[in-house]
Design a protein around this motif. Structure first.
Motif, short mmCIF file in Angstrom:
data_model
loop_
_atom_site.label_atom_id
_atom_site.label_comp_id
_atom_site.label_asym_id
_atom_site.label_seq_id
_atom_site.Cartn_x
_atom_site.Cartn_y
_atom_site.Cartn_z
N THR A 85 0.86 -1.53 0.07
CA THR A 85 0.12 0.06 -0.41
C THR A 85 0.37 1.20 -0.24
O THR A 85 2.16 1.13 0.17
CB THR A 85 -1.47 -0.45 0.99
N GLY A 86 -0.01 2.57 -0.70
CA GLY A 86 1.14 3.15 -0.16
C GLY A 86 1.38 3.84 1.12
O GLY A 86 2.87 4.63 1.08
N THR A 87 0.01 4.02 2.48
CA THR A 87 0.64 4.12 3.49
C THR A 87 1.56 3.46 4.21
O THR A 87 2.62 3.47 4.63
CB THR A 87 -0.40 3.77 4.00
N GLU A 88 1.90 2.49 3.51
CA GLU A 88 3.00 1.07 4.30
C GLU A 88 4.42 1.54 3.27
O GLU A 88 5.77 1.59 3.94
CB GLU A 88 2.19 -0.55 4.20
N GLY A 89 4.36 1.76 2.02
CA GLY A 89 5.80 2.48 1.05
C GLY A 89 6.51 3.31 2.15
O GLY A 89 7.57 3.31 2.58
N LEU A 90 5.33 4.60 2.68
CA LEU A 90 5.77 5.99 2.91
C LEU A 90 7.03 4.97 4.76
O LEU A 90 8.09 6.07 4.76
CB LEU A 90 4.82 6.82 3.10
N GLU A 91 6.17 4.53 5.31
CA GLU A 91 6.39 4.70 6.63
C GLU A 91 7.99 3.04 6.31
O GLU A 91 9.11 3.83 6.97
CB GLU A 91 5.64 3.31 7.48
N LYS A 92 7.64 2.65 5.12
CA LYS A 92 9.50 2.18 4.96
C LYS A 92 10.07 2.49 4.36
O LYS A 92 10.99 2.17 4.66
CB LYS A 92 9.37 -0.02 4.03
N ILE A 101 -3.55 5.32 -0.97
CA ILE A 101 -3.05 6.62 -1.72
C ILE A 101 -2.25 6.16 -2.79
O ILE A 101 -2.03 5.37 -3.08
CB ILE A 101 -2.50 7.34 -0.88
N ASN A 102 -2.53 6.87 -3.73
CA ASN A 102 -1.99 6.37 -5.43
C ASN A 102 -1.00 6.43 -5.19
O ASN A 102 -0.45 7.01 -4.67
CB ASN A 102 -3.16 7.03 -6.87
N GLY A 103 -0.41 5.90 -6.34
CA GLY A 103 1.92 6.89 -6.25
C GLY A 103 2.13 7.51 -6.59
O GLY A 103 2.68 8.80 -6.18
N LEU A 104 0.99 8.64 -7.12
CA LEU A 104 1.82 9.69 -7.16
C LEU A 104 0.96 10.59 -5.62
O LEU A 104 2.15 11.92 -5.58
CB LEU A 104 0.27 10.82 -8.85
N GLN A 105 0.58 10.29 -4.96
CA GLN A 105 0.47 10.92 -4.06
C GLN A 105 1.50 10.77 -3.00
O GLN A 105 2.37 11.16 -2.68
CB GLN A 105 -0.87 10.66 -3.10
N VAL A 106 2.32 8.91 -2.97
CA VAL A 106 3.63 8.62 -2.59
C VAL A 106 4.06 9.56 -2.95
O VAL A 106 5.15 9.38 -2.29
CB VAL A 106 3.14 7.01 -3.38
N LEU A 107 4.45 10.00 -4.71
CA LEU A 107 5.41 10.47 -4.78
C LEU A 107 5.87 11.70 -4.16
O LEU A 107 6.87 12.51 -3.84
CB LEU A 107 6.03 11.08 -6.23
N GLN A 108 4.57 12.32 -3.99
CA GLN A 108 4.21 13.84 -3.72
C GLN A 108 4.98 14.10 -2.43
O GLN A 108 5.82 14.88 -2.19
CB GLN A 108 3.08 14.17 -3.65
N ARG A 157 8.80 13.63 -1.82
CA ARG A 157 9.52 14.76 -2.42
C ARG A 157 8.83 15.73 -1.36
O ARG A 157 9.97 17.23 -1.19
CB ARG A 157 9.11 15.17 -3.71
N GLN A 158 8.06 15.74 0.13
CA GLN A 158 8.19 17.01 0.53
C GLN A 158 8.30 16.29 1.94
O GLN A 158 8.13 17.24 3.02
CB GLN A 158 6.73 16.92 0.73
N ARG A 159 9.21 15.22 2.28
CA ARG A 159 9.55 14.83 3.23
C ARG A 159 10.16 16.36 4.07
O ARG A 159 11.28 16.36 2.81
CB ARG A 159 10.72 13.81 3.42
N GLY A 181 13.68 18.03 5.44
CA GLY A 181 15.16 16.96 5.83
C GLY A 181 15.91 15.92 5.44
O GLY A 181 16.53 15.87 5.29
N GLY A 182 14.94 15.46 4.71
CA GLY A 182 14.28 13.68 3.86
C GLY A 182 15.45 14.00 2.57
O GLY A 182 15.20 15.03 1.75
N GLU A 183 15.90 12.95 2.26
CA GLU A 183 16.88 13.51 0.91
C GLU A 183 15.61 12.46 0.07
O GLU A 183 15.52 11.49 0.33
CB GLU A 183 18.50 12.86 1.17
N LEU A 184 15.99 13.01 -1.33
CA LEU A 184 15.71 13.09 -2.64
C LEU A 184 15.64 11.47 -2.46
O LEU A 184 16.87 10.74 -2.72
CB LEU A 184 15.75 13.57 -3.12
N ARG A 185 14.74 10.43 -3.55
CA ARG A 185 14.91 8.87 -3.69
C ARG A 185 14.58 9.15 -5.03
O ARG A 185 14.08 9.59 -5.45
CB ARG A 185 14.34 8.26 -2.82
N ASP A 186 15.84 8.33 -5.81
CA ASP A 186 15.14 7.94 -7.30
C ASP A 186 13.91 7.52 -7.21
O ASP A 186 13.87 6.82 -6.58
CB ASP A 186 16.25 7.17 -7.75
N VAL A 187 12.68 7.32 -8.04
CA VAL A 187 11.74 6.50 -7.84
C VAL A 187 11.76 6.18 -9.61
O VAL A 187 11.44 6.78 -10.70
CB VAL A 187 10.49 7.28 -7.60
#
Length: 238
Positions: free
Chosen positions: A39-46, A64-71, A74-76, A78-84
């Motif tokens: 799931t998107g929520t689980e993905g963000l947690e991991k 949540i869809n993948g575009l929302q996960v992507l958004q 990117r808004q984390r 202090g978090g470093e951007l990840r390649d997707v």
């Protein structure tokens, strides 16, 4: 597993598809798999927990869809951007544009063949290594390397050719693999050739090939050998 391998997280709601992606990555010496989320929520947690360097992201997820996960990624703060890598059957122009605006490194439209997937992984790895080399020496990046990294989005392909319910025993993920192989290899192929290339059972592959013939997406061709018995071969109808 190499210490320099790219640590990867897979986010896909289909366990079978996620398993296929994981198998490809584990077979590639340049990548390691930190985990899988469905799931998107689980993905963000991991992502927060495991801190992967690369995320394989499906667009259609159950919460949540993948575009929302992507958004959210990117808004984390202090978090470093990840390649997707966006890996999805969604080839709608609006979705592709949104994914590109969100900074995806690759956008792969299912179905695609294992050969094509490996090629994209190899290209990505080579670009990362080139960027790391320039970083270590302090030299500016050449334009062609910058272009590969920030604009390396593949041509959008046709959507999945069969969206209807499949006969019992057939699944869309495996159908995507068979379709992708035939499309990437335009010559005609024996069942055993397709089965060995995809790592699937010959009997199972024949069922998928015959289904594609009934749908008009592939053709069955009889080739006669020295023994006089025809061998059925299959070719994608372009």
């Amino acid at each position: 597993m190499s210490d320099k391998s790219v640590s990867t997280l897979i986010i896909d709601d289909d366990p079978q598809v996620a398993g296929i992606h994981q198998g490809f990555l584990l077979a590639h010496s340049g990548f390691s798999v930190l985990g899988v989320a469905h799931t998107g929520t689980e993905g963000l947690e991991k992502i927060e927990e495991l801190d992967p360097q690369l995320v394989l992201l499906d667009i259609h997820l159950p919460d949540i869809n993948g575009l929302q996960v992507l958004q959210a990624l990117r808004q984390r703060p202090g978090g470093e951007l990840r390649d997707v890598f966006a890996i999805t059957a969604d080839a709608e122009l609006s979705t592709v544009r949104s994914a590109l605006a969100g900074g995806v490194t690759q956008y792969l439209v299912k179905p695609f063949s294992p050969v094509e997937f490996k090629r994209r992984l190899d290209e990505y790895l080579a670009t990362r290594q080139e960027m790391a080399r320039h970083e270590s020496t302090g030299t500016p990046l050449p334009q062609q390397i910058i272009d590969k990294f920030v604009a390396n989005v593949p041509e959008v392909r046709d959507r999945r050719p069969v969206e209807t319910n499949l006969p019992k025993g057939l699944s869309h993920p495996t159908l995507d693999l068979v379709c992708g192989y035939l499309r990437e290899h335009p010559d005609d192929h024996a069942t055993i050739d397709v089965a060995e290339a995809l790592g699937l059972a010959r009997v199972s592959v024949r069922r998928y090939l015959e289904f594609l013939v009934t749908e008009g997406l592939a053709s069955r061709i009889a080739r006669y050998g020295s023994a006089g018995r025809p061998q059925h071969r299959y070719r994608w109808n372009s």
